[in-house]
Design a protein around this motif. Structure first.
Motif, short mmCIF file in Angstrom:
data_model
loop_
_atom_site.label_atom_id
_atom_site.label_comp_id
_atom_site.label_asym_id
_atom_site.label_seq_id
_atom_site.Cartn_x
_atom_site.Cartn_y
_atom_site.Cartn_z
N THR A 146 4.77 8.58 -1.59
CA THR A 146 4.11 8.72 -2.83
C THR A 146 2.83 9.87 -2.88
O THR A 146 2.84 10.32 -1.73
CB THR A 146 3.32 7.55 -3.31
OG1 THR A 146 2.39 7.10 -2.31
CG2 THR A 146 4.52 6.25 -3.40
N ASN A 178 -0.90 -4.01 -7.80
CA ASN A 178 -0.42 -2.77 -6.99
C ASN A 178 -1.57 -1.62 -6.97
O ASN A 178 -1.75 -0.90 -5.96
CB ASN A 178 0.73 -2.07 -7.61
CG ASN A 178 1.06 -0.94 -7.21
OD1 ASN A 178 1.69 -0.63 -6.00
ND2 ASN A 178 0.67 0.30 -7.91
N TYR A 231 -9.97 0.97 4.02
CA TYR A 231 -8.67 0.56 3.83
C TYR A 231 -8.01 -0.69 4.34
O TYR A 231 -7.47 -1.52 3.96
CB TYR A 231 -7.81 1.69 3.75
CG TYR A 231 -6.69 1.73 3.18
CD1 TYR A 231 -6.24 1.64 1.77
CD2 TYR A 231 -5.38 1.71 3.97
CE1 TYR A 231 -4.92 1.43 1.43
CE2 TYR A 231 -4.25 1.56 3.50
CZ TYR A 231 -3.77 1.27 2.17
OH TYR A 231 -2.52 1.35 1.49
N ASP A 284 -2.94 1.32 -15.85
CA ASP A 284 -3.49 2.25 -14.69
C ASP A 284 -4.79 3.02 -15.25
O ASP A 284 -4.97 2.99 -16.76
CB ASP A 284 -2.25 3.37 -14.67
CG ASP A 284 -2.32 4.21 -13.21
OD1 ASP A 284 -1.49 3.93 -12.59
OD2 ASP A 284 -3.47 4.89 -13.31
#
Ligand code: NAD
Length: 249
Positions: free
Chosen positions: A183, A85, A148, A37
Protein backbone atom coordinates in the motif's frame (compact mmCIF):
# COMPACT_ATOMS: atom_id res chain seq x y z
CA UNK A 1 -20.21 -15.46 -1.40
CA UNK A 2 -22.97 -13.73 0.53
CA UNK A 3 -22.07 -14.62 4.09
CA UNK A 4 -22.38 -10.91 5.10
CA UNK A 5 -25.78 -10.35 3.48
CA UNK A 6 -27.93 -7.94 5.49
CA UNK A 7 -25.01 -6.75 7.64
CA UNK A 8 -24.11 -3.09 8.01
CA UNK A 9 -20.48 -2.08 8.40
CA UNK A 10 -18.17 0.87 8.90
CA UNK A 11 -14.63 0.75 7.50
CA UNK A 12 -12.31 3.57 8.60
CA UNK A 13 -9.41 4.65 6.41
CA UNK A 14 -11.35 3.15 3.51
CA UNK A 15 -10.11 5.46 0.76
CA UNK A 16 -6.87 3.57 0.09
CA UNK A 17 -4.77 0.51 0.74
CA UNK A 18 -5.96 -2.16 3.15
CA UNK A 19 -9.12 -0.25 4.13
CA UNK A 20 -10.21 0.08 0.50
CA UNK A 21 -9.65 -3.64 -0.08
CA UNK A 22 -11.61 -4.50 3.08
CA UNK A 23 -14.53 -2.26 2.06
CA UNK A 24 -14.58 -3.85 -1.39
CA UNK A 25 -14.49 -7.39 0.03
CA UNK A 26 -17.25 -6.74 2.60
CA UNK A 27 -19.46 -5.36 -0.18
CA UNK A 28 -18.65 -8.37 -2.39
CA UNK A 29 -19.82 -10.60 0.46
CA UNK A 30 -23.16 -8.78 0.70
CA UNK A 31 -22.63 -6.11 3.39
CA UNK A 32 -23.73 -2.49 3.20
CA UNK A 33 -20.65 -0.43 4.01
CA UNK A 34 -20.22 3.17 5.11
CA UNK A 35 -16.75 4.09 3.92
CA UNK A 36 -14.99 6.80 5.90
CA UNK A 37 -11.61 8.50 5.55
CA UNK A 38 -9.90 11.88 5.81
CA UNK A 39 -9.29 11.70 2.07
CA UNK A 40 -12.67 12.77 0.72
CA UNK A 41 -11.84 12.66 -2.98
CA UNK A 42 -10.52 9.10 -3.16
CA UNK A 43 -13.12 7.91 -0.68
CA UNK A 44 -16.01 9.30 -2.71
CA UNK A 45 -14.68 7.72 -5.91
CA UNK A 46 -14.38 4.27 -4.33
CA UNK A 47 -17.74 4.48 -2.55
CA UNK A 48 -19.41 5.42 -5.81
CA UNK A 49 -17.76 2.50 -7.63
CA UNK A 50 -18.94 0.13 -4.89
CA UNK A 51 -22.45 1.64 -4.78
CA UNK A 52 -21.99 2.61 -1.12
CA UNK A 53 -21.96 5.82 0.94
CA UNK A 54 -18.89 7.80 2.01
CA UNK A 55 -18.53 10.20 4.93
CA UNK A 56 -15.39 12.24 5.56
CA UNK A 57 -14.01 11.92 9.09
CA UNK A 58 -10.72 12.44 10.86
CA UNK A 59 -11.09 9.55 13.29
CA UNK A 60 -8.85 11.31 15.84
CA UNK A 61 -11.47 14.07 16.26
CA UNK A 62 -14.33 13.51 18.69
CA UNK A 63 -16.77 15.64 16.67
CA UNK A 64 -16.02 13.71 13.45
CA UNK A 65 -16.51 10.35 15.20
CA UNK A 66 -19.79 11.55 16.70
CA UNK A 67 -21.03 12.69 13.28
CA UNK A 68 -20.06 9.30 11.82
CA UNK A 69 -21.92 7.22 14.40
CA UNK A 70 -24.91 9.63 14.37
CA UNK A 71 -25.09 9.05 10.61
CA UNK A 72 -25.16 5.27 11.10
CA UNK A 73 -27.78 5.57 13.85
CA UNK A 74 -30.10 7.72 11.72
CA UNK A 75 -29.59 5.84 8.42
CA UNK A 76 -29.51 2.25 9.66
CA UNK A 77 -30.40 2.36 13.35
CA UNK A 78 -27.89 -0.38 14.01
CA UNK A 79 -24.40 -1.65 13.21
CA UNK A 80 -22.99 -5.17 12.79
CA UNK A 81 -19.34 -4.67 11.78
CA UNK A 82 -16.70 -2.02 12.59
CA UNK A 83 -13.24 -2.15 11.01
CA UNK A 84 -10.81 0.16 12.82
CA UNK A 85 -8.33 0.38 9.97
CA UNK A 86 -7.25 4.06 9.78
CA UNK A 87 -3.65 4.30 10.90
CA UNK A 88 -0.49 6.34 10.47
CA UNK A 89 3.23 5.96 11.07
CA UNK A 90 5.72 8.52 12.35
CA UNK A 91 9.39 7.87 11.60
CA UNK A 92 11.71 9.20 14.31
CA UNK A 93 14.61 7.79 16.28
CA UNK A 94 14.21 8.13 20.07
CA UNK A 95 16.42 11.23 20.20
CA UNK A 96 14.26 12.98 17.57
CA UNK A 97 10.82 11.84 18.74
CA UNK A 98 8.51 14.78 19.44
CA UNK A 99 5.49 14.81 21.73
CA UNK A 100 3.43 16.14 18.83
CA UNK A 101 4.37 13.20 16.58
CA UNK A 102 3.80 10.68 19.34
CA UNK A 103 0.42 12.18 20.28
CA UNK A 104 -0.84 12.18 16.69
CA UNK A 105 0.03 8.48 16.20
CA UNK A 106 -1.63 7.55 19.48
CA UNK A 107 -4.69 9.68 18.68
CA UNK A 108 -5.26 8.09 15.25
CA UNK A 109 -4.12 4.53 15.94
CA UNK A 110 -5.26 4.00 19.53
CA UNK A 111 -7.65 6.67 20.85
CA UNK A 112 -9.79 6.67 17.71
CA UNK A 113 -10.07 2.86 17.70
CA UNK A 114 -10.94 2.83 21.41
CA UNK A 115 -13.75 5.38 21.21
CA UNK A 116 -15.03 4.11 17.88
CA UNK A 117 -15.34 0.72 19.60
CA UNK A 118 -17.31 2.36 22.42
CA UNK A 119 -19.66 4.11 19.98
CA UNK A 120 -20.04 1.05 17.74
CA UNK A 121 -20.87 -1.25 20.65
CA UNK A 122 -23.79 1.02 21.58
CA UNK A 123 -25.26 0.40 18.11
CA UNK A 124 -24.55 -3.35 18.09
CA UNK A 125 -27.68 -4.34 19.95
CA UNK A 126 -27.81 -7.83 18.44
CA UNK A 127 -24.11 -8.57 18.75
CA UNK A 128 -21.43 -7.75 16.22
CA UNK A 129 -17.84 -8.01 15.09
CA UNK A 130 -15.13 -5.40 15.60
CA UNK A 131 -11.85 -5.79 13.73
CA UNK A 132 -8.75 -3.76 14.60
CA UNK A 133 -5.64 -3.36 12.46
CA UNK A 134 -2.59 -4.22 14.50
CA UNK A 135 0.79 -5.13 12.94
CA UNK A 136 3.78 -7.41 13.39
CA UNK A 137 5.19 -4.24 14.99
CA UNK A 138 2.99 -5.06 18.00
CA UNK A 139 5.65 -7.69 18.74
CA UNK A 140 8.73 -6.76 16.69
CA UNK A 141 10.66 -3.49 16.83
CA UNK A 142 12.10 -1.01 14.33
CA UNK A 143 14.20 1.64 16.11
CA UNK A 144 12.76 4.60 14.21
CA UNK A 145 9.12 3.52 14.61
CA UNK A 146 8.70 4.01 18.35
CA UNK A 147 5.26 5.64 18.39
CA UNK A 148 3.92 3.20 15.78
CA UNK A 149 5.17 0.10 17.61
CA UNK A 150 3.76 1.35 20.91
CA UNK A 151 0.41 2.07 19.21
CA UNK A 152 0.18 -1.38 17.61
CA UNK A 153 1.14 -3.08 20.88
CA UNK A 154 -1.70 -1.11 22.45
CA UNK A 155 -4.09 -2.34 19.74
CA UNK A 156 -3.22 -5.90 20.63
CA UNK A 157 -4.28 -5.29 24.24
CA UNK A 158 -7.24 -3.06 23.25
CA UNK A 159 -8.46 -6.07 21.27
CA UNK A 160 -8.04 -8.36 24.23
CA UNK A 161 -9.65 -6.13 26.85
CA UNK A 162 -12.61 -5.03 24.72
CA UNK A 163 -13.21 -8.64 23.63
CA UNK A 164 -13.56 -9.57 27.29
CA UNK A 165 -15.69 -6.55 28.15
CA UNK A 166 -18.03 -6.95 25.16
CA UNK A 167 -18.36 -10.75 25.18
CA UNK A 168 -21.50 -10.70 27.37
CA UNK A 169 -23.14 -8.51 24.70
CA UNK A 170 -22.33 -10.98 21.90
CA UNK A 171 -19.78 -8.64 20.34
CA UNK A 172 -16.55 -10.26 19.15
CA UNK A 173 -13.36 -8.19 18.88
CA UNK A 174 -10.34 -9.42 16.94
CA UNK A 175 -7.32 -7.93 15.23
CA UNK A 176 -5.28 -8.55 12.12
CA UNK A 177 -1.50 -8.12 12.33
CA UNK A 178 -0.11 -7.68 8.82
CA UNK A 179 3.54 -7.91 7.85
CA UNK A 180 4.57 -5.71 4.92
CA UNK A 181 1.62 -5.08 2.59
CA UNK A 182 1.85 -3.27 -0.75
CA UNK A 183 0.00 0.00 0.00
CA UNK A 184 1.19 3.62 0.18
CA UNK A 185 2.28 2.90 3.76
CA UNK A 186 4.00 -0.31 2.62
CA UNK A 187 5.73 1.47 -0.26
CA UNK A 188 7.09 4.09 2.15
CA UNK A 189 8.99 1.39 4.06
CA UNK A 190 10.03 -0.45 0.85
CA UNK A 191 11.69 2.65 -0.62
CA UNK A 192 14.98 1.55 -2.20
CA UNK A 193 16.39 -1.81 -3.27
CA UNK A 194 18.36 -2.35 -0.04
CA UNK A 195 15.25 -1.83 2.11
CA UNK A 196 13.30 -4.24 -0.10
CA UNK A 197 16.07 -6.85 0.21
CA UNK A 198 16.10 -6.46 4.00
CA UNK A 199 12.33 -6.89 4.25
CA UNK A 200 12.30 -9.97 2.01
CA UNK A 201 15.20 -11.49 3.95
CA UNK A 202 12.81 -11.50 6.93
CA UNK A 203 9.84 -12.86 4.95
CA UNK A 204 9.87 -16.66 4.45
CA UNK A 205 7.21 -16.54 1.70
CA UNK A 206 9.62 -14.31 -0.24
CA UNK A 207 7.19 -11.55 -1.18
CA UNK A 208 5.19 -8.73 0.36
CA UNK A 209 1.45 -9.14 0.83
CA UNK A 210 -1.45 -7.67 -1.14
CA UNK A 211 -4.27 -5.68 0.56
CA UNK A 212 -6.72 -8.36 -0.63
CA UNK A 213 -4.87 -10.93 1.50
CA UNK A 214 -5.77 -8.85 4.57
CA UNK A 215 -9.31 -8.14 3.37
CA UNK A 216 -10.12 -11.86 3.18
CA UNK A 217 -9.20 -12.23 6.87
CA UNK A 218 -11.40 -9.25 7.78
CA UNK A 219 -14.35 -10.81 5.93
CA UNK A 220 -13.80 -14.10 7.75
CA UNK A 221 -13.59 -12.38 11.17
CA UNK A 222 -16.71 -10.33 10.37
CA UNK A 223 -18.69 -13.44 9.45
CA UNK A 224 -20.32 -16.21 11.45
CA UNK A 225 -17.50 -18.49 10.22
CA UNK A 226 -15.53 -16.88 13.07
CA UNK A 227 -18.39 -17.09 15.60
CA UNK A 228 -16.25 -18.62 18.38
CA UNK A 229 -13.18 -16.41 17.86
CA UNK A 230 -12.73 -13.33 20.04
CA UNK A 231 -9.78 -11.49 21.54
CA UNK A 232 -7.36 -12.87 18.94
CA UNK A 233 -4.82 -11.24 16.66
CA UNK A 234 -4.31 -13.10 13.39
CA UNK A 235 -0.89 -12.35 11.95
CA UNK A 236 -0.62 -12.37 8.15
CA UNK A 237 3.06 -11.75 7.63
CA UNK A 238 4.43 -14.28 5.14
CA UNK A 239 5.98 -16.15 8.06
CA UNK A 240 8.01 -13.29 9.52
CA UNK A 241 7.11 -13.82 13.18
CA UNK A 242 8.25 -17.44 13.05
CA UNK A 243 11.66 -16.67 11.57
CA UNK A 244 14.83 -16.50 13.60
CA UNK A 245 17.69 -14.61 11.87
CA UNK A 246 17.13 -14.10 8.11
CA UNK A 247 16.26 -16.33 5.15
CA UNK A 248 19.26 -17.99 3.51
CA UNK A 249 20.55 -16.45 0.26
P1 NAD B 1 -2.38 3.68 3.87
O1 NAD B 1 -1.54 4.82 4.36
O2 NAD B 1 -2.13 3.13 2.52
O3 NAD B 1 -3.93 4.08 4.00
C1 NAD B 1 -4.43 4.56 5.22
C2 NAD B 1 -5.74 5.29 5.00
O4 NAD B 1 -6.15 5.80 6.27
C3 NAD B 1 -5.60 6.49 4.04
O5 NAD B 1 -6.66 6.50 3.11
C4 NAD B 1 -5.66 7.70 4.99
O6 NAD B 1 -6.23 8.85 4.39
C5 NAD B 1 -6.53 7.16 6.12
N1 NAD B 1 -6.32 7.87 7.37
C6 NAD B 1 -5.15 8.22 7.95
N2 NAD B 1 -5.37 8.90 9.08
C7 NAD B 1 -6.71 9.00 9.22
C8 NAD B 1 -7.56 9.60 10.19
N3 NAD B 1 -7.07 10.29 11.23
N4 NAD B 1 -8.90 9.50 10.02
C9 NAD B 1 -9.42 8.85 8.95
N5 NAD B 1 -8.66 8.29 7.99
C10 NAD B 1 -7.32 8.36 8.13
O7 NAD B 1 -2.21 2.56 4.99
P2 NAD B 1 -2.43 0.96 4.87
O8 NAD B 1 -1.12 0.35 4.57
O9 NAD B 1 -3.61 0.65 4.07
O10 NAD B 1 -2.71 0.65 6.42
C11 NAD B 1 -4.01 0.41 6.94
C12 NAD B 1 -3.87 -0.14 8.36
O11 NAD B 1 -3.08 -1.34 8.32
C13 NAD B 1 -3.15 0.81 9.32
O12 NAD B 1 -3.74 0.73 10.59
C14 NAD B 1 -1.74 0.26 9.35
O13 NAD B 1 -1.06 0.59 10.53
C15 NAD B 1 -2.00 -1.23 9.23
N6 NAD B 1 -0.83 -1.97 8.74
C16 NAD B 1 -0.32 -1.75 7.49
C17 NAD B 1 0.80 -2.47 7.07
C18 NAD B 1 1.42 -2.29 5.70
O14 NAD B 1 2.50 -2.84 5.45
N7 NAD B 1 0.81 -1.58 4.78
C19 NAD B 1 1.39 -3.39 7.94
C20 NAD B 1 0.84 -3.59 9.20
C21 NAD B 1 -0.27 -2.87 9.59
Amino acid sequence: MTRLAGKVAIVTGAAAGIGAAIAERLVAEGAQVLLTDMNEEAGQVLAQRLGQRFLRADMALTADREALFDDVASNWGRLDILVNNAGITHAAELDDLTEEGFDRVMAVNVKAATFATQAAARLMRKGGSIINLSSVNALLAIPNQIAYAVSKGAIRQLTNVTAVSLAPRGIRVNAIGPGTIMTEMGKSVMAGEEQRRLILSRTPLGRVGDPEEIASIAAFLASDDASYITGQTIYADGGRLGLNYTMPG
